[in-house]
Write a protein that holds these residues in place. Structure first.
Motif, PDB file in Angstrom:
ATOM      1  N   GLY A 244     -21.738  22.210 -55.299  1.00 52.21           N
ATOM      2  CA  GLY A 244     -22.237  23.567 -55.186  1.00 52.21           C
ATOM      3  C   GLY A 244     -21.391  24.488 -54.324  1.00 52.21           C
ATOM      4  N   LEU A 245     -21.904  25.716 -54.135  1.00 55.16           N
ATOM      5  CA  LEU A 245     -21.194  26.742 -53.371  1.00 55.16           C
ATOM      6  C   LEU A 245     -20.896  26.255 -51.956  1.00 55.16           C
ATOM      7  CD1 LEU A 245     -20.436  29.909 -53.451  1.00 55.16           C
ATOM      8  CD2 LEU A 245     -22.513  30.174 -52.097  1.00 55.16           C
ATOM      9  N   GLY A 246     -21.856  25.582 -51.340  1.00 53.82           N
ATOM     10  CA  GLY A 246     -21.702  25.164 -49.940  1.00 53.82           C
ATOM     11  C   GLY A 246     -20.505  24.249 -49.759  1.00 53.82           C
ATOM     12  N   THR A 247     -20.376  23.269 -50.635  1.00 49.56           N
ATOM     13  CA  THR A 247     -19.275  22.315 -50.520  1.00 49.56           C
ATOM     14  C   THR A 247     -17.944  22.991 -50.827  1.00 49.56           C
ATOM     15  OG1 THR A 247     -20.763  20.530 -51.124  1.00 49.56           O
ATOM     16  CG2 THR A 247     -18.416  20.097 -51.359  1.00 49.56           C
ATOM     17  N   THR A 248     -17.922  23.831 -51.880  1.00 50.65           N
ATOM     18  CA  THR A 248     -16.674  24.487 -52.271  1.00 50.65           C
ATOM     19  C   THR A 248     -16.168  25.421 -51.173  1.00 50.65           C
ATOM     20  OG1 THR A 248     -17.396  24.347 -54.563  1.00 50.65           O
ATOM     21  CG2 THR A 248     -15.592  25.843 -54.089  1.00 50.65           C
ATOM     22  N   LEU A 249     -17.069  26.182 -50.566  1.00 53.51           N
ATOM     23  CA  LEU A 249     -16.639  27.078 -49.484  1.00 53.51           C
ATOM     24  C   LEU A 249     -16.106  26.275 -48.299  1.00 53.51           C
ATOM     25  CD1 LEU A 249     -19.375  29.883 -49.471  1.00 53.51           C
ATOM     26  CD2 LEU A 249     -17.030  30.024 -50.333  1.00 53.51           C
ATOM     27  N   ASN A 250     -16.699  25.103 -48.041  1.00 50.83           N
ATOM     28  CA  ASN A 250     -16.192  24.250 -46.963  1.00 50.83           C
ATOM     29  C   ASN A 250     -14.772  23.773 -47.253  1.00 50.83           C
ATOM     30  OD1 ASN A 250     -17.829  23.258 -44.501  1.00 50.83           O
ATOM     31  ND2 ASN A 250     -19.359  23.603 -46.099  1.00 50.83           N
ATOM     32  N   GLU A 251     -14.525  23.421 -48.517  1.00 52.08           N
ATOM     33  CA  GLU A 251     -13.164  22.987 -48.876  1.00 52.08           C
ATOM     34  C   GLU A 251     -12.171  24.116 -48.608  1.00 52.08           C
ATOM     35  OE1 GLU A 251     -14.640  20.168 -52.613  1.00 52.08           O
ATOM     36  OE2 GLU A 251     -13.568  22.031 -53.023  1.00 52.08           O
ATOM     37  N   ILE A 252     -12.556  25.328 -49.011  1.00 49.90           N
ATOM     38  CA  ILE A 252     -11.651  26.469 -48.832  1.00 49.90           C
ATOM     39  C   ILE A 252     -11.446  26.753 -47.338  1.00 49.90           C
ATOM     40  CG2 ILE A 252     -11.356  28.945 -49.252  1.00 49.90           C
ATOM     41  CD1 ILE A 252     -13.094  28.512 -51.829  1.00 49.90           C
ATOM     42  N   ALA A 253     -12.556  26.722 -46.570  1.00 51.10           N
ATOM     43  CA  ALA A 253     -12.456  27.003 -45.131  1.00 51.10           C
ATOM     44  C   ALA A 253     -11.521  26.002 -44.459  1.00 51.10           C
ATOM     45  CB  ALA A 253     -13.835  26.960 -44.490  1.00 51.10           C
ATOM     46  N   ARG A 254     -11.587  24.743 -44.882  1.00 46.13           N
ATOM     47  CA  ARG A 254     -10.719  23.726 -44.274  1.00 46.13           C
ATOM     48  C   ARG A 254      -9.279  23.896 -44.719  1.00 46.13           C
ATOM     49  NH1 ARG A 254     -14.719  18.404 -44.315  1.00 46.13           N
ATOM     50  NH2 ARG A 254     -16.492  19.596 -43.528  1.00 46.13           N
ATOM     51  N   GLN A 255      -9.079  24.155 -46.040  1.00 46.15           N
ATOM     52  CA  GLN A 255      -7.704  24.301 -46.533  1.00 46.15           C
ATOM     53  C   GLN A 255      -7.015  25.502 -45.894  1.00 46.15           C
ATOM     54  OE1 GLN A 255      -8.985  23.877 -50.873  1.00 46.15           O
ATOM     55  NE2 GLN A 255      -6.806  23.444 -50.996  1.00 46.15           N
ATOM     56  N   SER A 256      -7.770  26.603 -45.723  1.00 52.12           N
ATOM     57  CA  SER A 256      -7.173  27.841 -45.196  1.00 52.12           C
ATOM     58  C   SER A 256      -7.271  27.928 -43.680  1.00 52.12           C
ATOM     59  CB  SER A 256      -7.881  29.071 -45.790  1.00 52.12           C
ATOM     60  OG  SER A 256      -7.735  29.127 -47.182  1.00 52.12           O
ATOM     61  N   GLN A 257      -7.994  26.988 -43.051  1.00 49.08           N
ATOM     62  CA  GLN A 257      -8.231  27.030 -41.604  1.00 49.08           C
ATOM     63  C   GLN A 257      -8.794  28.388 -41.155  1.00 49.08           C
ATOM     64  OE1 GLN A 257      -8.278  24.640 -39.015  1.00 49.08           O
ATOM     65  NE2 GLN A 257      -8.591  23.554 -40.954  1.00 49.08           N
ATOM     66  N   VAL A 258      -9.840  28.785 -41.860  1.00 50.90           N
ATOM     67  CA  VAL A 258     -10.553  30.022 -41.522  1.00 50.90           C
ATOM     68  C   VAL A 258     -12.043  29.696 -41.494  1.00 50.90           C
ATOM     69  CG1 VAL A 258      -8.859  31.567 -42.562  1.00 50.90           C
ATOM     70  CG2 VAL A 258     -10.733  30.645 -43.972  1.00 50.90           C
ATOM     71  N   SER A 259     -12.816  30.694 -41.081  1.00 52.93           N
ATOM     72  CA  SER A 259     -14.264  30.568 -41.168  1.00 52.93           C
ATOM     73  C   SER A 259     -14.754  31.462 -42.306  1.00 52.93           C
ATOM     74  CB  SER A 259     -14.881  31.003 -39.841  1.00 52.93           C
ATOM     75  OG  SER A 259     -16.276  30.988 -39.947  1.00 52.93           O
ATOM     76  N   ILE A 260     -15.769  31.002 -43.009  1.00 56.01           N
ATOM     77  CA  ILE A 260     -16.344  31.831 -44.073  1.00 56.01           C
ATOM     78  C   ILE A 260     -17.803  32.088 -43.718  1.00 56.01           C
ATOM     79  CG2 ILE A 260     -16.953  31.946 -46.522  1.00 56.01           C
ATOM     80  CD1 ILE A 260     -14.484  30.210 -47.096  1.00 56.01           C
ATOM     81  N   VAL A 261     -18.166  33.372 -43.683  1.00 52.88           N
ATOM     82  CA  VAL A 261     -19.534  33.742 -43.327  1.00 52.88           C
ATOM     83  C   VAL A 261     -20.221  34.284 -44.572  1.00 52.88           C
ATOM     84  CG1 VAL A 261     -20.966  35.187 -41.842  1.00 52.88           C
ATOM     85  CG2 VAL A 261     -18.753  34.354 -41.015  1.00 52.88           C
ATOM     86  N   ILE A 262     -21.346  33.687 -44.944  1.00 55.99           N
ATOM     87  CA  ILE A 262     -22.099  34.202 -46.085  1.00 55.99           C
ATOM     88  C   ILE A 262     -23.454  34.725 -45.610  1.00 55.99           C
ATOM     89  CG2 ILE A 262     -20.940  32.813 -47.833  1.00 55.99           C
ATOM     90  CD1 ILE A 262     -23.277  30.870 -47.762  1.00 55.99           C
ATOM     91  N   HIS A 263     -24.021  35.618 -46.395  1.00 52.00           N
ATOM     92  CA  HIS A 263     -25.265  36.274 -45.998  1.00 52.00           C
ATOM     93  C   HIS A 263     -26.377  35.813 -46.927  1.00 52.00           C
ATOM     94  CE1 HIS A 263     -23.084  38.885 -43.245  1.00 52.00           C
ATOM     95  NE2 HIS A 263     -22.121  38.791 -44.146  1.00 52.00           N
ATOM     96  N   GLU A 264     -27.368  35.172 -46.343  1.00 49.58           N
ATOM     97  CA  GLU A 264     -28.438  34.556 -47.114  1.00 49.58           C
ATOM     98  C   GLU A 264     -29.068  35.528 -48.107  1.00 49.58           C
ATOM     99  OE1 GLU A 264     -31.672  33.062 -44.654  1.00 49.58           O
ATOM    100  OE2 GLU A 264     -31.862  31.370 -46.037  1.00 49.58           O
ATOM    101  N   ASN A 265     -29.315  36.769 -47.652  1.00 43.65           N
ATOM    102  CA  ASN A 265     -30.035  37.690 -48.533  1.00 43.65           C
ATOM    103  C   ASN A 265     -29.145  38.337 -49.593  1.00 43.65           C
ATOM    104  OD1 ASN A 265     -28.680  39.268 -46.775  1.00 43.65           O
ATOM    105  ND2 ASN A 265     -30.499  40.140 -45.773  1.00 43.65           N
ATOM    106  N   LYS A 266     -27.848  37.974 -49.628  1.00 43.38           N
ATOM    107  CA  LYS A 266     -26.977  38.499 -50.679  1.00 43.38           C
ATOM    108  C   LYS A 266     -26.685  37.464 -51.758  1.00 43.38           C
ATOM    109  CE  LYS A 266     -24.687  41.932 -47.799  1.00 43.38           C
ATOM    110  NZ  LYS A 266     -23.452  42.283 -47.112  1.00 43.38           N
ATOM    111  N   LEU A 267     -27.152  36.228 -51.557  1.00 44.05           N
ATOM    112  CA  LEU A 267     -26.845  35.175 -52.530  1.00 44.05           C
ATOM    113  C   LEU A 267     -27.669  35.368 -53.792  1.00 44.05           C
ATOM    114  CD1 LEU A 267     -26.912  32.074 -50.139  1.00 44.05           C
ATOM    115  CD2 LEU A 267     -24.892  33.274 -50.997  1.00 44.05           C
TER     116      LEU A 267
END
Lengths: 356, 362
Positions: A244-267
């Motif tokens: 799902g989205l959660g795992t994929t964003l984690n992969e990207i955050a680790r590969q890019s060494q950045v943090s990704i912030v998502i907003h619950e009410n925008k999903l």
């Protein structure tokens, strides 16, 4: 009932150490979450190690002498049941590989298909699957140019397993990959989350209630091409399938060494999917999608990309869901509607229904 | 989504949080009993919204976490047998016994199936007359009625191939154990709304009276939890120690009488070991003699399995609210949900797992 008991004085805490490495493959290794990730990094990568694989993207990028860059990917499909609302294993097998190739900014062109068939499978059923594959291939504009068939004894497979591999040319001057997210970038998702996973659960009769949720399985290469025409500043494209989205964003955050912030009410999540998740104790962030992509783009182009996606098939419900920040690197955070923050981790093992 | 959205309304949440801030004048330590509440508190970041005076400690109400090692080892032994279909709530599959978990048993060829309801296990027994079907009947008062009903149904159907491995625990004895401990820090309880939906809260006033602690029956959505906290803190500030109900849409004083009746028909009180805590007298339920035929422990002759736990992590202290997960030196290092050292890290409802997932570095 008695409620008078002598108090218990507990002085030492106890708990056991389980075996850390079971020594077996368990279902969680195929969940697309952290166990899958660990299997790849600990078992496959060391053996096959090369630059394309190490990049950790949906497709490997290779440069053959005298050619433009090629994106190559492969995907095996073992979904059960073979037919589910919104799709079937054939459509899934074509779209899965088409999408993996497309996520590298490449136009998929050719696919191969390998079939493992179980003795006793109805030929009529196989025909339906093949027709569905061809329909999906036509929609995506790809040809299935090579194939293989193996038959195994009854009981050694579950009807049909399909492997597809695909190849496509990377568009000139395109550099898209999971390591390219930068602080300030905007995170866009192409539509509602969790439809495929819940549709398949429903088709298995595991929901315990009626649902009309359809799988979102779809070829996304035309949507990708539209996005790349709208902007030269697309940094990451990825389809959040298993995990799902959660795992994929984690992969990207680790590969890019950045943090990704998502907003619950925008999903974007369909009410029926949310309801099913609430009842079963699942988190929609970890439910599989098969026709959605995440686009991470420079802020100046975000609105243009969003508008383009919304005008393109399979992107009508696209939404900006978050942004990339520098700290903490490798982490995905979610802001709740009331201003608190929590960590969104990778899916851990198999997603299990909670007891209460 | 009705019954969800209105209890997650951001404006109402902010209003309730503001009222809590206005009410508090001094430090208070509250315990939420239920692992589901711990999970919701972390999931929604509710602890971040509270004034610093309020400390939430996390209770023992995670049924998966407190299921004792011996019951898990018995489950593993039964599930390994070729003539058995072993059915369980999903959470239990990754809880380690002495050296394996149910996932490993399944990977090694055992027929281990996740069911949503024990009544599904009864159906599996009907459909597989040549197999022994066993259901792992764990949990608090919440799961007890359905687990009891499975035995009633199996008996009515005349099934001889269905049995349950019982590991039921009850909340009130745990409250006594926590409040009676000389190290107790808990000054007020958020009672577990789901448990109270079944049991009511007629058992609680004597406990509140004996230990002079307020208790508020609390639900699981953000507004429910904040309302429970607000009412508990109001009582503490006013020097009251009553039992109040902040979850009236699901809970009555008497509770669900038919559900209590079926529990009483099938189960009787017994001593029970709690993982990480030890034996708490009359804290469990086991099958009444008239349903002894449905006891998997005797059917498969596993009652003698009595492994010892080794003292390695602080999950017992966490289950009693004496320590916070991130105070454990192993937390997030040697001990993660993928490689849990303790039960509180294993279950999705365990306090350590909730901390790990939602706030380990915030």
């Amino acid at each position: 009932m008695s409620n008078q008991t002598e108090p218990v004085y507990i002085e030492s805490a106890m708990c056991p150490v389980p075996i850390r490495d079971r020594g077996y493959v368990i279902m969680g290794h195929g969940s697309g979450g952290k166990l899958s990730h660990d299997l790849i990094t600990a078992r496959f990568l060391p053996a096959f190690d090369n630059e394309s694989l190490r990049a950790g993207n949906d497709a490997g990028i290779v440069q053959m002498i005298g050619c433009t860059s090629l994106a190559i990917s492969t995907d095996s499909h073992v979904v059960w049941p073979l037919f589910f609302p919104g799709g079937d294993i054939g459509k899934l097998a074509v779209c899965g590989t088409v999408n993996d190739v497309a996520m590298m900014g490449a136009q998929p062109a050719y696919l191969t298909a390998g079939f493992i068939l179980e003795e006793g499978l109805e030929i009529g059923l196989l025909e339906k699957v093949v027709e569905s594959m061809q329909a999906a291939a036509e929609e995506a504009g790809v040809q299935i140019v090579a194939g293989d068939t193996k038959v195994v004894e009854r009981g050694k497979a579950d009807g049909i397993y399909i492997n597809t591999a695909g190849i496509g040319m990377v568009l000139p001057a395109t550099d898209i990959g999971g390591a390219n997210a930068r602080p300030g970038d905007v995170v866009i998702v192409s539509g509602t989350l969790g439809d495929h996973g819940i549709a398949v659960l429903g088709a298995r009769g595991e929901l315990g209630f009626e649902s009309d949720i359809q799988s979102d399985v779809a070829p996304l290469n035309r949507l990708v091409m539209a996005i790349l025409e709208a902007s030269d500043n697309v940094h990451v494209l990825r389809d959040p399938t298993r995990g799902g989205l959660g795992t994929t964003l984690n992969e990207i955050a680790r590969q890019s060494q950045v943090s990704i912030v998502i907003h619950e009410n925008k999903l974007p999540i369909r009410p029926a999917v949310r309801a099913a998740c609430e009842m079963l104790g699942f988190d929609p962030l970890y439910i599989a999608n098969e026709g959605k992509l995440i686009a991470i783009v420079a802020p100046k182009d975000a609105e243009a990309v969003l508008a383009t996606m919304r005008q393109t098939r399979y992107g009508e419900e696209a939404a900006i869901i978050g942004e990339v920040t520098a700290d903490p690197p490798g982490r995905v955070l979610q802001k709740t509607g009331f201003g608190s923050t929590r960590i969104v981790d990778m899916l851990m093992g198999e997603m299990l229904p909670r007891i209460c | 989504m009705k019954y969800i959205d209105e209890f997650r309304d951001a404006e109402l949440v902010k209003k309730t949080v503001a009222e809590i801030h206005r009410t508090v004048t001094q430090p208070w330590t509250l315990m939420e009993i239920c692992g589901g509440q711990t999970h919701a508190i972390m999931h929604f970041g509710i602890d971040q919204l509270l004034p610093p005076e309020i400390e939430l400690v996390h209770g023992p109400g995670c049924p998966v976490c407190v299921t004792p090692l011996e019951q898990i080892d018995k489950a593993l032994e039964i599930a390994s047998r070729p003539d058995v279909i072993f059915t369980s709530y999903g959470d239990m599959l990754r809880v380690p016994g002495s050296n394996k978990d149910l996932f490993s048993i399944r990977a090694a060829g055992g027929d281990v199936r996740v069911v949503y309801s024990p009544l599904d296990a009864v159906k599996i027994a009907q459909q597989n007359p040549d197999k022994q079907v066993v259901f792992f009947a764990i949990g608090f008062e919440t799961t007890a009625p359905a687990n009891a009903m499975s035995v009633v149904q199996a008996k009515a159907l005349g099934l001889t191939n269905f049995s349950i491995l019982v590991s039921h625990v009850r909340v009130p004895p745990a409250m006594h154990a926590i409040l009676g401990s000389p190290r107790n820090r808990v000054q007020g309880f958020l009672a577990a709304g789901h448990v109270n939906a079944v049991m009511g809260y007629w058992e609680y006033p004597p406990i509140a009276e004996q230990y002079q602690v307020p208790m508020v029956v609390t639900g699981f959505e953000p507004l429910d939890i904040l309302q429970g906290i607000l009412q508990t803190v109001k009582q503490l500030e006013q020097g009251r120690c009553e039992v109040e109900n902040a979850y009236a849409r699901a809970v009555t004083f008497e509770g669900n009488k038919p559900a209590q009746a079926v529990i009483d028909q099938v189960f009787q009180e017994c001593d029970r070991k709690w993982r990480g805590i030890g034996t708490i007298p009359v804290s469990g339920w086991c099958l009444r003699p008239e349903f002894a035929d449905f006891n998997a422990e005797t059917r498969f002759d596993v009652a003698a399995i009595q492994p010892e736990e080794s003292p390695l992590c602080i999950s017992g202290l966490i289950l009693q609210g004496l320590k916070k997960p991130n105070e454990c030196p192993a937390f997030g290092k040697e001990c993660t949900p993928e490689h849990p050292l303790g039960a509180t890290m294993v279950s999705g409802e365990g306090a350590c797992a909730a901390y790990y997932r939602y706030k380990r570095e915030l």
